[in-house]
Design a protein around this motif. Structure first.
Motif, PDB file in Angstrom:
ATOM      1  N   THR A   1      -1.611   9.031   2.467  1.00 52.20           N
ATOM      2  CA  THR A   1      -2.027  10.431   2.777  1.00 52.20           C
ATOM      3  C   THR A   1      -1.221  11.417   1.733  1.00 52.20           C
ATOM      4  N   GLN A   2      -0.494  10.992   0.719  1.00 48.11           N
ATOM      5  CA  GLN A   2      -0.095  11.659  -0.498  1.00 48.11           C
ATOM      6  C   GLN A   2      -0.958  11.717  -1.705  1.00 48.11           C
TER       7      GLN A   2
ATOM      8  N   GLU B   1      -8.262   5.323   5.595  1.00 48.03           N
ATOM      9  CA  GLU B   1      -7.651   6.166   5.138  1.00 48.03           C
ATOM     10  C   GLU B   1      -8.779   7.280   4.733  1.00 48.03           C
TER      11      GLU B   1
ATOM     12  N   THR C   1       1.010  -1.140  -0.057  1.00 47.84           N
ATOM     13  CA  THR C   1      -0.036   0.028   0.099  1.00 47.84           C
ATOM     14  C   THR C   1       0.887   1.210   0.187  1.00 47.84           C
ATOM     15  N   PRO C   2       0.551   2.153  -0.891  1.00 44.90           N
ATOM     16  CA  PRO C   2       1.481   3.480  -0.931  1.00 44.90           C
ATOM     17  C   PRO C   2       1.249   4.269   0.296  1.00 44.90           C
ATOM     18  N   ASP C   3       1.839   5.397   0.249  1.00 42.27           N
ATOM     19  CA  ASP C   3       1.580   6.293   1.384  1.00 42.27           C
ATOM     20  C   ASP C   3       0.330   6.929   0.699  1.00 42.27           C
TER      21      ASP C   3
ATOM     22  N   ASP D   1      -6.553  -0.782   4.325  1.00 40.97           N
ATOM     23  CA  ASP D   1      -5.777   0.484   4.294  1.00 40.97           C
ATOM     24  C   ASP D   1      -6.677   1.735   3.818  1.00 40.97           C
TER      25      ASP D   1
END
Length: 68
Positions: free
Chosen positions: A9-10, A52, A5-7, A48
């Motif tokens: 929040t970005q 978010e 899973t990428p970040d 995830d």
């Protein structure tokens, strides 16, 4: 958090929602194929994304309350 899973929040809201929808489509296809390993991996990644999305909605609610 799943290691692939990428970040999140970005990631923009639009991209987050688009990827969430894609993951649901892939998860449904995995259920039809009966691929238990893929289902487990997709569920972790989807969790995830759900976390978010929930975090962002909570933040929006808090900002909205601050302006009242």
């Amino acid at each position: 958090m799943h290691p692939f899973t990428p970040d999140l929040t970005q990631v923009s809201d639009a991209d987050l929602q688009k990827k969430h929808a894609e993951l649901i489509t892939k998860l449904n296809a995995s259920y039809r194929m009966g691929n238990a390993q893929l289902i487990g991996q997709l569920q972790m990644i989807l969790d995830d994304y759900n976390q978010e999305i929930s975090r962002r909605r909570q933040k929006e609610l808090e900002i909205g309350r601050a302006h009242v």
